[in-house]
Design a protein around this motif. Structure first.
Motif, PDB file in Angstrom:
ATOM      1  N   ARG A 175       5.440 -34.895  10.944  1.00 10.53           N
ATOM      2  CA  ARG A 175       5.408 -35.838  12.171  1.00 10.53           C
ATOM      3  C   ARG A 175       6.648 -35.469  13.282  1.00 10.53           C
ATOM      4  N   SER A 176       7.736 -34.917  12.805  1.00  6.48           N
ATOM      5  CA  SER A 176       8.812 -34.635  13.719  1.00  6.48           C
ATOM      6  C   SER A 176       8.456 -33.228  14.372  1.00  6.48           C
ATOM      7  N   GLU A 177       7.852 -32.328  13.631  1.00  7.47           N
ATOM      8  CA  GLU A 177       7.652 -31.044  14.022  1.00  7.47           C
ATOM      9  C   GLU A 177       6.400 -31.411  15.002  1.00  7.47           C
ATOM     10  N   LEU A 178       5.546 -32.088  14.607  1.00  3.92           N
ATOM     11  CA  LEU A 178       4.441 -32.128  15.777  1.00  3.92           C
ATOM     12  C   LEU A 178       4.816 -32.685  17.098  1.00  3.92           C
ATOM     13  N   ALA A 179       5.664 -33.905  16.771  1.00  3.55           N
ATOM     14  CA  ALA A 179       6.126 -34.321  18.169  1.00  3.55           C
ATOM     15  C   ALA A 179       7.305 -33.600  19.083  1.00  3.55           C
ATOM     16  N   GLU A 180       7.733 -32.623  18.029  1.00  2.00           N
ATOM     17  CA  GLU A 180       8.616 -31.823  18.921  1.00  2.00           C
ATOM     18  C   GLU A 180       7.890 -30.782  19.757  1.00  2.00           C
ATOM     19  N   GLY A 181       6.948 -30.405  19.371  1.00  2.00           N
ATOM     20  CA  GLY A 181       6.087 -29.527  20.350  1.00  2.00           C
ATOM     21  C   GLY A 181       6.337 -28.161  20.160  1.00  2.00           C
ATOM     22  N   GLY A 182       5.936 -27.230  21.066  1.00  3.07           N
ATOM     23  CA  GLY A 182       6.347 -25.853  20.724  1.00  3.07           C
ATOM     24  C   GLY A 182       5.927 -25.101  19.767  1.00  3.07           C
ATOM     25  N   SER A 183       6.602 -24.075  19.099  1.00  2.00           N
ATOM     26  CA  SER A 183       6.580 -23.272  17.967  1.00  2.00           C
ATOM     27  C   SER A 183       6.281 -24.130  16.698  1.00  2.00           C
ATOM     28  N   LYS A 184       7.474 -25.018  16.762  1.00  2.00           N
ATOM     29  CA  LYS A 184       7.207 -25.689  15.309  1.00  2.00           C
ATOM     30  C   LYS A 184       5.998 -26.554  15.239  1.00  2.00           C
ATOM     31  N   ALA A 190      -0.995 -25.029  12.134  1.00  3.77           N
ATOM     32  CA  ALA A 190      -1.499 -23.564  11.741  1.00  3.77           C
ATOM     33  C   ALA A 190      -1.402 -23.843  10.112  1.00  3.77           C
ATOM     34  N   ARG A 191      -0.570 -24.406   9.594  1.00  2.00           N
ATOM     35  CA  ARG A 191      -0.484 -24.734   8.222  1.00  2.00           C
ATOM     36  C   ARG A 191      -1.423 -25.607   7.882  1.00  2.00           C
ATOM     37  N   MET A 192      -1.753 -26.683   8.357  1.00  2.29           N
ATOM     38  CA  MET A 192      -2.679 -27.773   8.090  1.00  2.29           C
ATOM     39  C   MET A 192      -4.192 -27.077   8.310  1.00  2.29           C
ATOM     40  N   ALA A 193      -4.346 -26.405   9.244  1.00  2.60           N
ATOM     41  CA  ALA A 193      -5.687 -25.745   9.559  1.00  2.60           C
ATOM     42  C   ALA A 193      -6.009 -24.918   8.648  1.00  2.60           C
ATOM     43  N   GLY A 194      -4.937 -23.855   8.527  1.00  2.00           N
ATOM     44  CA  GLY A 194      -5.274 -22.794   7.422  1.00  2.00           C
ATOM     45  C   GLY A 194      -5.775 -23.497   5.903  1.00  2.00           C
ATOM     46  N   GLY A 195      -4.745 -24.143   5.642  1.00  2.00           N
ATOM     47  CA  GLY A 195      -5.003 -24.830   4.275  1.00  2.00           C
ATOM     48  C   GLY A 195      -6.144 -25.565   4.122  1.00  2.00           C
ATOM     49  N   SER A 196      -6.474 -26.343   5.284  1.00  2.00           N
ATOM     50  CA  SER A 196      -7.601 -27.092   5.141  1.00  2.00           C
ATOM     51  C   SER A 196      -8.831 -25.982   5.136  1.00  2.00           C
ATOM     52  N   MET A 197      -9.068 -25.239   5.969  1.00  2.00           N
ATOM     53  CA  MET A 197      -9.990 -24.167   6.019  1.00  2.00           C
ATOM     54  C   MET A 197     -10.260 -23.503   4.649  1.00  2.00           C
TER      55      MET A 197
END
Length: 194
Positions: free
Chosen positions: A125-134, A140-147
């Motif tokens: 959650r903190s990485e998502l809130a920070e924005g940018g490359s994090k 990307a981790r969530m999307a790749g793993g989910s796919m």
């Protein structure tokens, strides 16, 4: 004593080998990013990258070390892993019953970060809130793993990925006579064992 310690020695050497690969990979990435952000191209870009890889900053070294530990599941565990380790240590002989806590916990955490449920974890959650490359990396981790999970689930449901098969040996033999193989991926008409 040497024979008894050989498996541990081999694990340590393998761990250090893969840590080295991941450390150098992250240094190369950071050096390339820095040279790109400096607006360099061509020979100037290559020279700057080579210089940064040979003489990394302390920050680059820290990021490289952290990444190497993350990729080899040897980073410090989170709150759950720490609590489990403390609970096991409090039980007499607990370390003999469950000697490894941090690595299995990190493997579970690593896998969970690659699911649609990853935002349940505070650091995601903190990485998502920070924005940018994090945030981009977390998404990307969530999307790749989910796919990957969706693809494997679909292939399994369609019979293109097999598991252990029927428990009943007669049913299993009947299935094997059709060409089916356990623990395999079906490509065309052939099964390749995984």
């Amino acid at each position: 004593g040497k024979a008894v310690n050989m498996p541990g020695w081999a694990l340590e050497k393998g761990d250090n080998f893969f840590k080295g690969i991941n450390y150098r990979m992250r240094l190369q990435e950071q050096a390339s990013k820095t040279a790109f952000e400096e607006g360099l191209t061509g020979k100037g870009f290559s020279t700057r990258v080579a210089d940064l890889v040979q003489n990394p900053t302390e920050a680059m070294k820290d990021v490289g070390t952290e990444f190497a530990q993350y990729q080899t599941f040897t980073n410090t565990g989170g709150d759950v892993a720490t609590a489990a380790k403390n609970a096991i240590s409090a039980v007499p002989g607990g370390k003999y019953i469950m000697p490894f806590v941090r690595t299995p916990a990190n493997i579970i955490k690593y896998g969970f970060e690659r699911t649609p449920l990853a935002p349940l974890m505070s650091h995601v959650r903190s990485e998502l809130a920070e924005g940018g490359s994090k945030a981009a990396t977390a998404m990307a981790r969530m999307a790749g793993g989910s796919m990957l999970m969706a693809g494997v689930a679909s292939a399994t449901l369609n019979g293109h990925v097999t598991g252990s098969g029927p428990v009943n040996w007669k049913e299993r033999q009947a299935l094997e006579r059709t060409g089916w193989q356990p623990y395999s991926i079906k490509i065309g008409d052939k099964y390749l064992s995984y």
